[in-house]
Design a protein around this motif. Structure first.
Motif, mmCIF file in Angstrom:
data_model
loop_
_atom_site.group_PDB
_atom_site.id
_atom_site.type_symbol
_atom_site.label_atom_id
_atom_site.label_comp_id
_atom_site.label_asym_id
_atom_site.label_seq_id
_atom_site.Cartn_x
_atom_site.Cartn_y
_atom_site.Cartn_z
ATOM 1 N N VAL A 50 7.904 21.066 30.245
ATOM 2 C CA VAL A 50 9.156 21.816 30.217
ATOM 3 C C VAL A 50 10.107 21.240 31.265
ATOM 4 C CG1 VAL A 50 8.067 23.934 29.402
ATOM 5 C CG2 VAL A 50 8.384 23.567 31.860
ATOM 6 N N GLN A 51 11.408 21.494 31.060
ATOM 7 C CA GLN A 51 12.401 20.988 32.010
ATOM 8 C C GLN A 51 12.868 22.052 32.995
ATOM 9 O OE1 GLN A 51 13.468 20.062 28.479
ATOM 10 N NE2 GLN A 51 12.118 18.320 28.693
ATOM 11 N N SER A 52 12.634 23.332 32.654
ATOM 12 C CA SER A 52 13.092 24.393 33.547
ATOM 13 C C SER A 52 12.239 25.631 33.310
ATOM 14 C CB SER A 52 14.578 24.688 33.288
ATOM 15 O OG SER A 52 15.147 25.350 34.392
ATOM 16 N N LEU A 67 6.961 27.034 40.276
ATOM 17 C CA LEU A 67 6.874 25.944 39.306
ATOM 18 C C LEU A 67 8.186 25.172 39.248
ATOM 19 C CD1 LEU A 67 5.032 27.686 36.315
ATOM 20 C CD2 LEU A 67 4.140 25.807 37.714
ATOM 21 N N GLN A 68 9.328 25.906 39.360
ATOM 22 C CA GLN A 68 10.628 25.249 39.295
ATOM 23 C C GLN A 68 10.775 24.235 40.428
ATOM 24 O OE1 GLN A 68 12.840 25.551 36.824
ATOM 25 N NE2 GLN A 68 14.119 24.002 37.793
ATOM 26 N N ASP A 72 11.608 20.349 40.061
ATOM 27 C CA ASP A 72 12.778 19.765 40.713
ATOM 28 C C ASP A 72 12.388 18.547 41.558
ATOM 29 O OD1 ASP A 72 14.277 21.697 39.506
ATOM 30 O OD2 ASP A 72 14.487 22.954 41.297
ATOM 31 N N ALA A 74 9.846 16.606 41.034
ATOM 32 C CA ALA A 74 9.466 15.514 40.130
ATOM 33 C C ALA A 74 10.703 14.802 39.571
ATOM 34 C CB ALA A 74 8.604 16.067 38.994
ATOM 35 N N ASN A 75 11.819 15.549 39.456
ATOM 36 C CA ASN A 75 13.027 14.965 38.860
ATOM 37 C C ASN A 75 14.078 14.574 39.886
ATOM 38 O OD1 ASN A 75 12.192 15.141 36.173
ATOM 39 N ND2 ASN A 75 12.861 17.276 36.018
ATOM 40 N N PHE A 76 13.728 14.652 41.164
ATOM 41 C CA PHE A 76 14.741 14.318 42.173
ATOM 42 C C PHE A 76 15.167 12.877 42.025
ATOM 43 C CE2 PHE A 76 16.445 13.103 46.256
ATOM 44 C CZ PHE A 76 17.251 14.170 46.571
#
Lengths: 76, 320
Positions: A50-52, A67-68, A72, A74-76
């Motif tokens: 999931v993305q969010s 989890l958020q 976040d 991981a996508n920084f």
């Protein structure tokens, strides 16, 4: 009213309204709107990707262990 | 070999900032430095809203209205817009939602965060970012796609640029915050937004749930007649301790739909009103809800997206 009851493994897993008395709009709305649901019905197989993430509002402190927060990072 | 998606599609980048007592996460499938700039822009929207609407800042417009220094008709257009929004949802949700605190002061926090998410999304659109996700403390608004296709000579879908996969949004399990309870696919098309808002009952013993301890047990057999008979006519009656055979109390509600302000207000109202208040959703086409009850069982509205493989084993019709 007439409803369709889905039974799996001896338990009611779904109730769908087939017909409801149209002189009682309120009970018809209830019947159409609140359905017991299995967890496996709402968690799709690719659920870890999931993305969010939505949840009850977290504080800035609680965010750090959420989890958020992991997403976040991981996508920084 | 066609590997255009891996080559061309930008990786999703995320930046965060703190506002309104929580953390806001902005994600977009563009270069991370562009996301950083977009996030600064979005952060400005949140700071402005906080300065205007915070009940904790004595300099805020809200505090000045509450002190009588500004009369409501003389307040800024933005202030009056948000006040009107809060009043509208107070009416639409039969008072589960109020623009006033119990002490009688104006308190617009019920709609301010969601309204600010919507404003920040508008700003991202305006600066030319069509695909984005805003998560403000667990309430999400997404637009477009996390992996849009790009117009490219190598792209067989070049004639339909910018369409991509939907956003995959998770809902946290209130009984175990390290686990997901459900997932939904959201939009995928630029210009189309999906909101997902979740409200929780933070603690047991909240006054609305005074009958929790006398609950007969897990919801194993839905009795539609009793449920319709026990609808609270208003917020006062939802406190009635004499009702029996009602489902376990709701501890978390998620609402999805096209608008974040509506989704958030409905999530708050359904959490306060219990599963019988799901009938309220009939007035909001396009909005669906998933509730978690205190015994861990789930209740969903009709069209909440679900996998179908568990529904087909055995069906029978029953006359009630």
């Amino acid at each position: 009213m007439q409803v369709s009851v889905t039974i799996a493994d001896g338990k009611i897993t779904d109730v769908t309204t087939l017909a409801a008395p149209d002189n009682d709009g309120r009970s018809m709305m209830i019947a159409q709107r609140s359905i017991p649901t299995l967890r496996s019905e709402v968690l799709s197989s690719q659920s870890t990707d999931v993305q969010s993430v939505s949840g009850a509002t977290y504080t800035s402190e609680a965010y750090l262990s959420s989890l958020q927060s992991a997403l976040d990072k991981a996508n920084f | 070999m066609n590997t255009f998606q891996d080559d061309d599609a930008a990786r999703l980048s995320t930046r965060t900032f703190e506002a309104m007592g929580t953390v806001i996460s902005i994600s977009a499938p563009i270069d991370s430095s562009e996301v950083a700039v977009a996030t600064e822009t979005a952060a400005r929207v949140f700071m402005d809203a906080e300065e205007r609407f915070s009940p904790f800042l004595s300099s805020s417009e809200l505090s000045r209205v509450n002190r009588g220094e500004i009369l409501l008709p003389d307040a800024s257009a933005t202030f009056r817009e948000v006040y009107a929004l809060a009043s509208e949802f107070s009416y639409l949700t039969h008072g589960h939602f109020s623009p006033y605190s119990p002490s009688g002061d104006l308190d617009l926090n019920g709609v301010v965060k969601a309204w600010t998410i919507r404003e920040a999304g508008n700003v991202l659109d305006t600066v030319g970012i069509p695909h984005w996700s805003i998560n403000a403390g667990g309430d999400i608004l997404v637009s477009g796609s996390p992996a849009p296709s790009h117009p490219s000579a190598h792209d067989p879908r070049a004639r339909t640029p910018f369409f991509g996969t939907p956003w995959a949004l998770g809902i946290v399990d209130p009984h175990d915050s390290s686990q997901l309870l459900a997932t939904i696919d959201a939009t995928g098309t630029p210009g189309f937004q999906t909101a997902l808002a979740t409200s929780g009952i933070a603690e047991r013993g909240h006054h609305i749930w005074s009958r929790a301890d006398s609950h007969p047990g897990p919801l194993t057999r839905p009795d539609l007649r009793n449920r319709s008979a026990s609808i609270p006519a208003g917020p006062d009656q939802s406190l009635d301790d004499t009702q029996t055979d009602t489902p376990a109390p709701i501890i978390q509600v998620s609402v999805m739909g096209p608008d974040i302000v509506t989704a958030d207000a409905l999530a708050t109202s359904l959490a306060a009103g219990g599963s019988t208040s799901f009938s309220m959703l009939s007035q909001f086409p396009g909005y669906e809800a998933l509730a978690v009850l205190s015994d861990g069982s789930l209740v969903a509205s009709n069209n909440w997206p679900r996998t179908t493989r568990h529904r087909e084993r055995f069906e029978q019709s029953v006359m009630y």
